[in-house]
Design a protein around this motif. Structure first.
Motif, mmCIF file in Angstrom:
data_model
loop_
_atom_site.group_PDB
_atom_site.id
_atom_site.type_symbol
_atom_site.label_atom_id
_atom_site.label_comp_id
_atom_site.label_asym_id
_atom_site.label_seq_id
_atom_site.Cartn_x
_atom_site.Cartn_y
_atom_site.Cartn_z
ATOM 1 N N ALA A 10 0.828 -1.212 0.000
ATOM 2 C CA ALA A 10 0.000 0.000 0.000
ATOM 3 C C ALA A 10 0.858 1.257 0.000
ATOM 4 C CB ALA A 10 -0.919 0.011 1.216
ATOM 5 N N VAL A 11 0.252 2.352 -0.518
ATOM 6 C CA VAL A 11 0.855 3.678 -0.363
ATOM 7 C C VAL A 11 0.481 4.207 1.018
ATOM 8 C CG1 VAL A 11 0.809 6.059 -1.209
ATOM 9 C CG2 VAL A 11 0.822 4.147 -2.838
ATOM 10 N N ARG A 12 -0.799 4.084 1.345
ATOM 11 C CA ARG A 12 -1.302 4.500 2.658
ATOM 12 C C ARG A 12 -2.317 3.482 3.144
ATOM 13 N NH1 ARG A 12 -0.604 9.622 0.700
ATOM 14 N NH2 ARG A 12 -2.510 9.668 -0.546
ATOM 15 N N THR A 13 -2.253 3.168 4.431
ATOM 16 C CA THR A 13 -3.263 2.305 5.044
ATOM 17 C C THR A 13 -4.003 3.086 6.120
ATOM 18 O OG1 THR A 13 -2.192 0.168 4.633
ATOM 19 C CG2 THR A 13 -3.596 0.305 6.565
ATOM 20 N N TYR A 14 -5.325 2.997 6.090
ATOM 21 C CA TYR A 14 -6.146 3.583 7.144
ATOM 22 C C TYR A 14 -6.798 2.461 7.942
ATOM 23 C CZ TYR A 14 -5.711 7.715 4.196
ATOM 24 O OH TYR A 14 -5.219 8.751 3.450
ATOM 25 N N SER A 15 -7.132 2.738 9.203
ATOM 26 C CA SER A 15 -7.813 1.713 9.990
ATOM 27 C C SER A 15 -8.794 2.338 10.963
ATOM 28 C CB SER A 15 -6.800 0.857 10.760
ATOM 29 O OG SER A 15 -6.291 1.584 11.869
ATOM 30 N N ILE A 16 -9.694 1.498 11.462
ATOM 31 C CA ILE A 16 -10.508 1.900 12.609
ATOM 32 C C ILE A 16 -10.015 1.064 13.795
ATOM 33 C CG2 ILE A 16 -12.529 2.656 11.297
ATOM 34 C CD1 ILE A 16 -13.863 -0.019 11.944
ATOM 35 N N GLU A 17 -9.869 1.721 14.949
ATOM 36 C CA GLU A 17 -9.299 1.075 16.130
ATOM 37 C C GLU A 17 -10.260 1.220 17.304
ATOM 38 O OE1 GLU A 17 -6.040 -0.294 16.324
ATOM 39 O OE2 GLU A 17 -5.636 0.121 14.194
ATOM 40 N N ALA A 18 -10.588 0.077 17.901
ATOM 41 C CA ALA A 18 -11.491 0.094 19.058
ATOM 42 C C ALA A 18 -10.716 -0.282 20.327
ATOM 43 C CB ALA A 18 -12.630 -0.885 18.827
ATOM 44 N N LEU A 19 -11.356 -0.051 21.466
ATOM 45 C CA LEU A 19 -10.736 -0.404 22.746
ATOM 46 C C LEU A 19 -11.542 -1.527 23.391
ATOM 47 C CD1 LEU A 19 -8.348 0.593 24.550
ATOM 48 C CD2 LEU A 19 -10.047 1.880 25.857
ATOM 49 N N THR A 20 -10.847 -2.585 23.837
ATOM 50 C CA THR A 20 -11.542 -3.691 24.497
ATOM 51 C C THR A 20 -11.721 -3.380 25.982
ATOM 52 O OG1 THR A 20 -9.495 -4.802 25.075
ATOM 53 C CG2 THR A 20 -10.457 -5.327 22.920
ATOM 54 N N GLN A 21 -12.527 -4.210 26.646
ATOM 55 C CA GLN A 21 -12.762 -4.006 28.081
ATOM 56 C C GLN A 21 -11.479 -4.157 28.894
ATOM 57 O OE1 GLN A 21 -15.549 -7.151 28.560
ATOM 58 N NE2 GLN A 21 -17.344 -5.839 28.297
ATOM 59 N N ASP A 22 -10.524 -4.934 28.392
ATOM 60 C CA ASP A 22 -9.257 -5.055 29.124
ATOM 61 C C ASP A 22 -8.236 -4.034 28.620
ATOM 62 O OD1 ASP A 22 -8.833 -6.393 26.720
ATOM 63 O OD2 ASP A 22 -7.413 -7.807 27.605
ATOM 64 N N LYS A 23 -8.765 -3.002 27.984
ATOM 65 C CA LYS A 23 -7.997 -1.798 27.667
ATOM 66 C C LYS A 23 -6.860 -2.027 26.681
ATOM 67 C CE LYS A 23 -9.335 -0.190 32.192
ATOM 68 N NZ LYS A 23 -8.913 0.024 33.582
ATOM 69 N N ARG A 24 -7.133 -2.894 25.718
ATOM 70 C CA ARG A 24 -6.184 -3.053 24.622
ATOM 71 C C ARG A 24 -6.868 -2.622 23.331
ATOM 72 N NH1 ARG A 24 -3.736 -8.999 25.465
ATOM 73 N NH2 ARG A 24 -2.489 -8.413 23.654
ATOM 74 N N ALA A 25 -6.031 -2.242 22.361
ATOM 75 C CA ALA A 25 -6.577 -1.828 21.068
ATOM 76 C C ALA A 25 -6.908 -3.052 20.246
ATOM 77 C CB ALA A 25 -5.560 -0.963 20.340
ATOM 78 N N ILE A 26 -7.926 -2.899 19.420
ATOM 79 C CA ILE A 26 -8.242 -3.953 18.460
ATOM 80 C C ILE A 26 -8.557 -3.295 17.117
ATOM 81 C CG2 ILE A 26 -10.691 -4.113 19.130
ATOM 82 C CD1 ILE A 26 -10.339 -7.183 18.743
ATOM 83 N N GLN A 27 -7.777 -3.680 16.111
ATOM 84 C CA GLN A 27 -7.980 -3.136 14.771
ATOM 85 C C GLN A 27 -9.201 -3.816 14.181
ATOM 86 O OE1 GLN A 27 -4.448 -2.737 12.121
ATOM 87 N NE2 GLN A 27 -5.606 -4.065 10.762
ATOM 88 N N ALA A 28 -10.175 -3.010 13.745
ATOM 89 C CA ALA A 28 -11.458 -3.601 13.368
ATOM 90 C C ALA A 28 -11.760 -3.483 11.877
ATOM 91 C CB ALA A 28 -12.572 -2.962 14.193
ATOM 92 N N GLY A 29 -10.868 -2.866 11.120
ATOM 93 C CA GLY A 29 -11.096 -2.752 9.677
ATOM 94 C C GLY A 29 -9.995 -1.905 9.078
ATOM 95 N N THR A 30 -9.603 -2.213 7.840
ATOM 96 C CA THR A 30 -8.547 -1.419 7.201
ATOM 97 C C THR A 30 -8.960 -1.066 5.780
ATOM 98 O OG1 THR A 30 -7.430 -3.463 6.555
ATOM 99 C CG2 THR A 30 -6.583 -2.336 8.500
ATOM 100 N N SER A 31 -8.441 0.057 5.304
ATOM 101 C CA SER A 31 -8.704 0.535 3.951
ATOM 102 C C SER A 31 -7.388 1.078 3.407
ATOM 103 C CB SER A 31 -9.775 1.635 4.012
ATOM 104 O OG SER A 31 -10.098 2.081 2.711
ATOM 105 N N HIS A 32 -7.023 0.627 2.205
ATOM 106 C CA HIS A 32 -5.710 0.967 1.662
ATOM 107 C C HIS A 32 -5.814 1.732 0.348
ATOM 108 C CE1 HIS A 32 -4.705 -2.252 4.435
ATOM 109 N NE2 HIS A 32 -5.437 -3.081 3.730
#
Lengths: 476, 476
Positions: A206-228
């Motif tokens: 990719a030239v650029r990757t975008y993502s949506i990032e959520a927070l779990t109950q145990d306070k870690r990030a989870i990548q939930a979707g990407t667009s390139h």
């Protein structure tokens, strides 16, 4: 606490696995790292698919299907891509009882084979844009797997679009990122940070990757979707040119974007509790369960007659289960439907009949309220709407309470160790610094948020100047 | 004749391939025997999926997803199954850069892995029945392939059910066979013969296989769906027992049933013509196309304004395309939408405006009729219904005209050579005789029709007694 489920406070990872297995969302397959998505889990995926597919079609996309197998040589045409994906591929070496001349890779993602085909279909700007999506299975040989979150085979959708200009490709990549954000917020009740990945974390090719990032109950990030935005990288690798409006040959511009069954893992980790699954109503396979309560045969007949009438009233607009099993107690049924995440339970017993009422129980809050029978339908509907909204608000408040601006490396390390969550910190933009932070703290840069405001500062680790904060977290 | 499409009368096989490629239903993939299902072809598959999925759910089934990979040893557990399928499997020998300890087969069908899982889930009669369906891709290493009809990878659904008795399994196998028949008749407008396969032709591992068989325009049989009563074969292979109501351990009874993207091939071969695709309206991705006709800019504005109003009226209930392209002529558009099989075309030009009418053209008959504007919507709907019905009636009449009772082997061979079609002949029930007929004539027994009446006769080849006629044909 539901039977057989570890408490979240004791062991969050074990709670998650217990919940997935006990709520019959998925099971371990006999092949390393693979899972079976059981009917209750698959029904959630079907709800997700229906909503996403509608959103894709509303933005002009059509579905198609490309082959599972990719010739080995195809992966080698894009230098970054082969480096990123070849080591985690499953390889078919024999077919029809014979050794193949060229090994076939089971698709880890389909850019290569799709761009080979686009080369056959695209001649001029009149053939553009191509806006294709595919629902498919893909395989990536993962070392450490976890049900839904990271499995060797998973289901996903992958959009692959072809455009006549870089601007159009960029617009498309951002449009689909926004579709993912809307889906996460409005269906999953999941607030997400929308941002750009760093060079280190971007998609291979990719030239650029975008993502949506959520927070779990145990306070870690989870990548939930990407667009390139893939720029012209794959068009160059597969020699896909088009005659532009000025009659010049130009390489085609590309995007790709995807979400997977990982979303189900993110959904569980956003809302569920020690009793089991908590589902936002819009993604719940069953929205309402009616549980009749009785002791004698006479009571059974009276209660069931009213329960069935109620079911008939609710069914046109709601997915409903009337649990009239004779073999288990009402208490057993309550636990089971709580475990499986049905948003609203309607209880009807002999004493309710006397008062011409039913009792509504709401899954997320546990709140129970008597409701006059003629008002049940309306109350169920408003409860579902309220629950959808409240789950989002609660997740958002949780994320806000666990998002910390930090200005020194010491603070960074302390908060990460003590609290977790999203850390907003300045970063110099250098991959070396990013890697060092990752090695020293296990936190990665989740994204450069698109909506962050400019703010002069100094890199949290090296002190070099930075113009805006980025999001760090430990991630799934 | 449409541009680039061979006439059916010249070369039926070439006509089929030309049509599939030119109507952009599918294309050849870079991997031997694999295809790409292009958006127009995939949209037909989506329509088929939606109808079938609804019918499966109405008969109590739920969807799930099982893994793509099957350990080599699993296939070997059922003797007939491994013999039937192992030689045509694709085999993964390497994963994650390493040679695997046990090779993995890419599923050719999923009985083995599913029955391994059912062994984990089934303990007692209370766990039965299990009524699961899966939408998935499968791979069978075919030597001679043809787009949609026979490809190395294809998409399908496979139902896999578990029952407490042989009677229940038999009932289920017949129920789903009947679902397939209903789908073929009501959606595909395709009459089918419903029957049982011979021992030679049954599924590898089944007790009994049933199928639906259609007739193509070139008078060959095409198997369009199969349903199997698997008895206890897979339960025994995977040691899946249940405690029955008498508290005894018993092996579980099974069925499986499937249809695939091959249906699209059968659909094309049932109704299409030298101009291109003819689709039954219920499976048409676009039901109506409106083509505006104009020469001057003034005409364009007037015609488009009415066309858009009409589109707005039709859209709520119909899938519609208003083809307002400026770059091609109306004639070009007519040809293109005929090629792509849009059932009804609405033409509007300046002279139509004067008369406050539009012209409706029907794809299958070519019939064109002026219709007053206020009546267009109603007329489009009745035309679609009539076309759906007429396609079925026409296909049925064609099949009846090409079904021949034959009583001697000479007659059998003559009619097969001169006319093709379905031959109804007596057969002794012996596989040796069946094989000899196949070798001598290339015709196979398509099925023992379920609805045939008893009739004493003599085997068409060996003269031994037979109690009913079976269906012979050359098949795809």
């Amino acid at each position: 606490m539901a039977k057989g489920i570890t408490k979240r406070s004791e062991d969050y990872a074990q709670w998650y696995t217990d919940l997935v297995l006990r709520a019959e969302l998925a099971d371990y397959a006999p092949v390393r790292g693979c899972m079976v998505i059981r009917p209750h889990g698959y029904a959630i995926w079907e709800k997700m698919q229906a909503a996403l597919d509608r959103m894709f079609k509303e933005t002009g996309h059509v579905n198609a299907y490309f082959p599972l197998f990719i010739p080995e040589s195809f992966l080698h045409r894009e230098a970054e891509h082969v480096e990123g994906f070849a080591p985690q591929c499953a390889v078919v070496t024999h077919g029809g009882g014979k050794k193949l001349e060229e090994p076939l890779y089971v698709r880890p993602t389909s850019e290569t084979v799709i761009w080979y085909m686009y080369g056959k279909w695209i001649q001029s700007y009149r053939d553009l844009p191509i806006l294709i999506n595919q629902w498919a299975n893909v395989v990536r040989w993962e070392m450490r797997t976890r049900l839904f979150l990271r499995t060797t085979e998973f289901l996903w959708q992958e959009g692959h679009t072809a455009h006549a200009s870089m601007e159009e490709a960029e617009e498309e990549a951002l449009r689909m990122l926004n579709v993912y954000r809307t889906f996460a917020e409005e269906y999953m009740a999941l607030p997400v940070i929308v941002g750009q990945k760093t060079e280190l974390e971007k998609f291979a090719g990719a030239v650029r990757t975008y993502s949506i990032e959520a927070l779990t109950q145990d306070k870690r990030a989870i990548q939930a979707g990407t667009s390139h935005n893939l720029g012209q990288n794959f068009a160059k690798a597969f020699n896909v040119t088009f005659l532009n409006k000025n009659n010049e040959l130009e390489y085609v511009y590309a995007t790709s974007w995807g979400v997977s069954t990982r979303l189900i893992g993110a959904l569980i980790m956003a809302h569920s509790d020690d009793q089991g699954l908590v589902l936002p109503p819009r993604l719940a396979p069953i929205e309402v369960v009616i549980v009749p309560i009785y002791r004698t045969e006479e009571e059974r007949q009276q209660v069931l007659s009213v329960a069935e009438k109620l079911a008939t009233q609710l069914r046109p607009s709601l997915t409903l289960k009337l649990d009239d099993r004779d073999t288990v107690t009402p208490g057993f049924k309550f636990n089971e439907w709580e475990l499986k995440g049905v948003p609203v339970r309607v209880e009807i017993g002999p004493r309710d009949l006397e008062k011409q009422q039913a009792v509504l129980a709401r899954r997320d809050t546990g709140e129970k309220r008597p409701v006059p029978l003629p008002q049940v339908r309306g109350r169920v509907e408003t409860t579902l709407e309220a629950m959808q909204q409240d789950l989002y608000e609660r997740a958002l408040a949780f994320r806000e309470a666990n998002t910390f601006p930090v200005d020194t490396y010491q603070e960074f390390q302390e908060i990460l160790a003590e609290k977790g969550g999203f850390l907003l910190a300045h970063w110099c933009g250098d991959s070396a610094c990013e890697l060092a932070i990752q090695e020293e703290t296990k936190a990665t840069i989740r994204c450069l948020p698109l909506e962050a405001s400019e703010e002069a500062g100094e890199c949290v680790r090296c002190g070099k100047p930075s113009s805006r904060r980025v999001v760090f977290a430990k991630a799934y």
